[in-house]
Every structure is written in C-alpha cells, then in structure tokens.
Design an enzyme around this catalytic site. Structure first.
Site, PDB file in Angstrom:
ATOM      1  N   HIS A  64       0.847  -1.201   0.000  1.00  0.00           N
ATOM      2  CA  HIS A  64       0.000   0.000   0.000  1.00  0.00           C
ATOM      3  C   HIS A  64       0.875   1.241   0.000  1.00  0.00           C
ATOM      4  O   HIS A  64       1.932   1.282   0.638  1.00  0.00           O
ATOM      5  CB  HIS A  64      -0.980   0.002   1.173  1.00  0.00           C
ATOM      6  CG  HIS A  64      -0.369   0.036   2.533  1.00  0.00           C
ATOM      7  ND1 HIS A  64       0.077   1.200   3.131  1.00  0.00           N
ATOM      8  CD2 HIS A  64      -0.147  -0.946   3.448  1.00  0.00           C
ATOM      9  CE1 HIS A  64       0.544   0.938   4.341  1.00  0.00           C
ATOM     10  NE2 HIS A  64       0.429  -0.363   4.554  1.00  0.00           N
ATOM     11  N   ASP A  94      -0.246   4.399   0.880  1.00  0.00           N
ATOM     12  CA  ASP A  94      -0.611   5.431   1.854  1.00  0.00           C
ATOM     13  C   ASP A  94       0.097   5.200   3.178  1.00  0.00           C
ATOM     14  O   ASP A  94       0.512   4.086   3.513  1.00  0.00           O
ATOM     15  CB  ASP A  94      -2.125   5.505   2.049  1.00  0.00           C
ATOM     16  CG  ASP A  94      -2.729   4.199   2.549  1.00  0.00           C
ATOM     17  OD1 ASP A  94      -2.320   3.122   2.075  1.00  0.00           O
ATOM     18  OD2 ASP A  94      -3.614   4.252   3.432  1.00  0.00           O
ATOM     19  N   ASP A 125       6.414   0.857   7.003  1.00  0.00           N
ATOM     20  CA  ASP A 125       5.008   0.550   6.696  1.00  0.00           C
ATOM     21  C   ASP A 125       4.504   1.422   5.556  1.00  0.00           C
ATOM     22  O   ASP A 125       3.827   2.409   5.788  1.00  0.00           O
ATOM     23  CB  ASP A 125       4.167   0.774   7.966  1.00  0.00           C
ATOM     24  CG  ASP A 125       2.721   0.372   7.811  1.00  0.00           C
ATOM     25  OD1 ASP A 125       2.418  -0.417   6.897  1.00  0.00           O
ATOM     26  OD2 ASP A 125       1.887   0.852   8.604  1.00  0.00           O
ATOM     27  N   GLU A 178      -5.162   1.814   2.363  1.00  0.00           N
ATOM     28  CA  GLU A 178      -5.097   0.622   3.214  1.00  0.00           C
ATOM     29  C   GLU A 178      -5.230   1.001   4.670  1.00  0.00           C
ATOM     30  O   GLU A 178      -5.883   0.297   5.456  1.00  0.00           O
ATOM     31  CB  GLU A 178      -3.776  -0.120   2.973  1.00  0.00           C
ATOM     32  CG  GLU A 178      -3.663  -1.464   3.666  1.00  0.00           C
ATOM     33  CD  GLU A 178      -3.104  -1.394   5.091  1.00  0.00           C
ATOM     34  OE1 GLU A 178      -3.132  -2.423   5.792  1.00  0.00           O
ATOM     35  OE2 GLU A 178      -2.630  -0.304   5.498  1.00  0.00           O
ATOM     36  N   GLU A 179      -4.610   2.113   5.064  1.00  0.00           N
ATOM     37  CA  GLU A 179      -4.542   2.489   6.470  1.00  0.00           C
ATOM     38  C   GLU A 179      -5.896   2.878   7.054  1.00  0.00           C
ATOM     39  O   GLU A 179      -6.045   2.960   8.270  1.00  0.00           O
ATOM     40  CB  GLU A 179      -3.546   3.641   6.666  1.00  0.00           C
ATOM     41  CG  GLU A 179      -2.088   3.300   6.354  1.00  0.00           C
ATOM     42  CD  GLU A 179      -1.449   2.405   7.401  1.00  0.00           C
ATOM     43  OE1 GLU A 179      -2.153   1.967   8.324  1.00  0.00           O
ATOM     44  OE2 GLU A 179      -0.248   2.141   7.297  1.00  0.00           O
ATOM     45  N   GLU A 192       4.134  -6.322   4.062  1.00  0.00           N
ATOM     46  CA  GLU A 192       4.038  -5.602   5.338  1.00  0.00           C
ATOM     47  C   GLU A 192       5.245  -5.972   6.214  1.00  0.00           C
ATOM     48  O   GLU A 192       5.816  -7.055   6.083  1.00  0.00           O
ATOM     49  CB  GLU A 192       2.745  -5.969   6.060  1.00  0.00           C
ATOM     50  CG  GLU A 192       1.477  -5.447   5.415  1.00  0.00           C
ATOM     51  CD  GLU A 192       1.159  -4.004   5.786  1.00  0.00           C
ATOM     52  OE1 GLU A 192       1.997  -3.343   6.434  1.00  0.00           O
ATOM     53  OE2 GLU A 192       0.064  -3.537   5.420  1.00  0.00           O
ATOM     54  N   HIS A 208       3.833   3.615  12.378  1.00  0.00           N
ATOM     55  CA  HIS A 208       2.874   4.567  12.951  1.00  0.00           C
ATOM     56  C   HIS A 208       3.490   5.421  14.068  1.00  0.00           C
ATOM     57  O   HIS A 208       2.772   6.188  14.710  1.00  0.00           O
ATOM     58  CB  HIS A 208       1.620   3.857  13.500  1.00  0.00           C
ATOM     59  CG  HIS A 208       0.827   3.134  12.466  1.00  0.00           C
ATOM     60  ND1 HIS A 208      -0.506   2.816  12.633  1.00  0.00           N
ATOM     61  CD2 HIS A 208       1.150   2.661  11.238  1.00  0.00           C
ATOM     62  CE1 HIS A 208      -0.961   2.173  11.563  1.00  0.00           C
ATOM     63  NE2 HIS A 208       0.040   2.063  10.709  1.00  0.00           N
TER      64      HIS A 208
END
Length: 388
Positions: free
Chosen positions: A72, A74, A104, A136-137, A164, A358
């Site tokens: 992903h 984003d 990520d 995705e997030e 991931e 994150h």
C-alpha cells in the site's frame, strides 16, 4: 540490482507525503513513469473522485497466473508526533533509514521497484505482478476495485506476497477487523429535571459496558487460538463524543468501537449482539420517556482475517523466499484477507518491524532493506524455473 538501488528509490517514495487523507497520484505517477522507462506498462484503478489510484503491472507471460507483490502506498499522519528528523525526507543514522512509511511499507515497494530490472533480465516461466494500492490504512478500502478487476480475468494470479513489515519472517495469518459507530439519540432537558430527559451519554455507557462483557466472554480459554497474540478476538471502544453542558441532559452521544477477530470468527456477531441488547433492554426504557429516542449502528470499515495453510503452495513459496519455515501470525491487519477472498492465496513477509510503524522516527534498517532485495532476487529464480 544496481548498488543499493532500493535505498535511492525509498528516498523518492518517502518524499511523497501520501497520508491517507491526501492524494497518492504524484507517487503513482512516479512509479508509472519509472516502469514505463523500463518498458513495463501499468494500469490504474482510480477512486470515484479521481484523486487516488491503485497501480497494477505485469512482467512476464500473460497466459499464466504468477505471483503478486502487493504493497500500500498510503501512510498514517505525523500530526502531533515528536519527530527528531524530517518525516518526509529520508535520512540515515546508525544503519537505520528514517522517514514516514519506511517500514510501513514503502521499504518493500522500493525493493520491488529495484528488482524490476532483474525480473526483466530473465525469461520468466511465471509472471510477477506489481499491485500498489491506496487507502489501506483507513480500512483496506482502495485495493477492492483492483481485486474486483482481477477476479474477472482469465489468468488470475495464483499467489500473493504482501510486504508488510514482519522482519522478513514468514507470516500466514492475521486477524480481521470490523469498525463500527454507535449513535445514541436521547432527549435533552434541564439537568434539574433529569428524569424527564433521556441521557444519551448514560445509555451509551451501558452499551459500552455491554461491549466489555462481550469482550470478556471472547477472552475465555475456550475461544483461544494460540497462534495469535493476544490469542482471542478483542473488542474495544476508542472514541466517544457527547454532551454540551453539565446542566443539560445530553440528547446525543456517539462512540466508535472495533472488533479484531480471529480467522473463523464473524466480527459482525458482536455488532448483532449489541443491537439485540439495545432493542431488548435499552430502547424500551428510552422510548418510554421520549418516543423519538433511538440507537443506530453504522459500519465504518471491515476487512477479513487471513489463515493460509502451512502446507499450501503460498506457504512453500514464502518459506523458500525467506529461508524459514517458522511460520507466524501478526496482530495487525493487511489486505491479505481480501486477496484470499478473491481466490488468491496470500502470505505476508516484508522488511522492517511494525514496532516502528505509525510512530515518530519510523525507520527500516539497512540490513532489512538489503535482505528484502535478496529475497526478491530469489523470487526471480523461482519464477524462472517454476512450472506453469
């Protein structure tokens, strides 16, 4: 691959601030141009507003299923985080590459792009497909349009590797997720006459308490799956809003909750239990005071869990690529369950750790990025030798 091409590509990818609330089209345009310069065509699947897009490209024969490399584009926001480096400029310190999305999961995408010349240099018997998604997030939303198109094609991919961050360890499973919003409509009045109103916050609290009871029941040993940590499905309330002033009985309250469900457990069952409790126990009491009282449940997002068999072709592939048959699971979700639902068996393995995802000063180590480069070169050999 050229000398650490993945690092240079990661620097470019990190430079695009593709927070989920914003467009990813500049990054997608960069990838599309990069592939085009190497002679690889790609197709885009836009969101309805035309502000975001998935990218899909194939290298190798078009008449065979092949392997998808999925990531992903984003990233989560940096707002309010105490970064010590510029989050959207790649920086290196002590063998670590810092920047939002390095773990990520732009590190994996950079390695995939760096491997494209190696895929092109070999006569592949099976194709490799590149699948890069948006949003995705915020609930694995964007990839669905791309998967819907793939399901209609005569030669659907037969395996998928999602990169991931797993520290390059092979992962066969993760939990699914259901995110819900509960809106409680009560009736306002002066707090001196509280019994003549319907306190939306108090009834919301009863609903949240019920969710706690459901969560405690799911945590009982009979429901455990030792492959996961925690080994049971979980329920938690993360956001609550309500009330205007202390001397007003609140007429509105809403809260958001989520279910992280083991594969095989239907997360919707939690919402159904809450709805049954609301209708049987709370709404009659609320409407006895004010007939307009209501409790409404709204789904915000959902994605399925993943549980790939350890004796499957997908598991054998990720064991070969990672050099390990020590299969594990992860607590966080991926798009893997959606690929699996589309009939594409899926595994998860990528550079970096979600321990850094994150967070401020997110990083992927140089060692992990180089390890991913090496893993993808092993995939080149696999696709060159594999039987159609």
């Amino acid at each position: 691959m050229s000398d650490f091409a993945s690092r240079a590509l990661l620097a470019r990818l990190v430079g695009f601030a593709t927070v989920s609330r914003d467009s990813n089209l500049e990054l997608i345009g960069f990838i599309r141009d990069y592939l085009a310069e190497l002679g690889v065509e790609s197709e885009l699947f836009h969101n309805p507003e035309g502000t975001k897009a998935n990218l899909f490209a194939t290298i190798g024969p078009l008449n065979a299923g092949g392997v998808v490399l999925s990531g992903h584009t984003d990233v989560v926001p940096v707002d309010g985080q105490a970064w010590t480096v510029e989050p959207f400029v790649l920086s290196e310190r002590g063998g670590r590459l810092y920047g939002r999305g390095t773990a990520d999961m732009k590190g994996f995408i950079a390695s995939v792009l760096a491997a494209v010349p190696a895929f092109l240099a070999q006569p592949l018997h099976l194709p490799v497909h590149l699948a890069f998604s948006y949003d995705e997030e915020v609930g694995c939303l964007g990839v669905r349009s791309m998967l819907a198109a793939l399901e209609q094609r005569p030669h659907k991919p037969r395996l998928c590797l999602i990169g991931e961050p797993t520290e390059l360890k092979p992962v066969l499973g993760h939990k699914g997720k259901l995110a819900m919003r509960c809106q409680v409509q009560g009736a306002a009045c002066h707090s001196a006459y509280a019994p003549y109103g319907v306190n939306a916050i108090e009834f919301a609290a009863k609903l949240i308490g019920k969710l706690g009871d459901i969560g405690e029941a799911l945590a009982l040993p009979a429901h455990h799956d030792a492959r996961f940590d925690p080994p049971f499905s979980t329920v938690q309330t993360g956001v609550i809003k309500g009330g205007r002033a202390l001397n007003i009985v609140p007429a509105e309250c809403e809260f958001d909750f989520e279910v992280r469900a083991l594969p095989g457990f239907e997360a919707q069952a939690v919402a159904d239990q809450l709805q049954t409790y609301a209708e049987a126990e709370l709404l009659p009491r609320m409407r006895k005071v004010n007939a307009a009282s209501d409790i409404r449940l709204q789904a915000l997002s959902a994605y399925p869990g993943l549980a790939t068999s350890a004796d499957s072709e997908a598991a054998r592939l990720v064991a070969l690529l990672s050099g390990s048959e020590d299969f594990g699971t992860v607590a966080f979700g991926t798009e893997g369950g959606l690929f699996d639902q589309a009939g594409i068996p899926t595994v998860v393995c990528g550079p970096g750790s979600m321990d850094q995802g994150h967070k401020p000063d997110e990083f992927v180590s140089v060692e992990q990025l180089r390890g991913c480069d090496a893993m993808l070169l092993r995939l080149v050999d696999y696709l060159r030798q594999a039987a159609v």
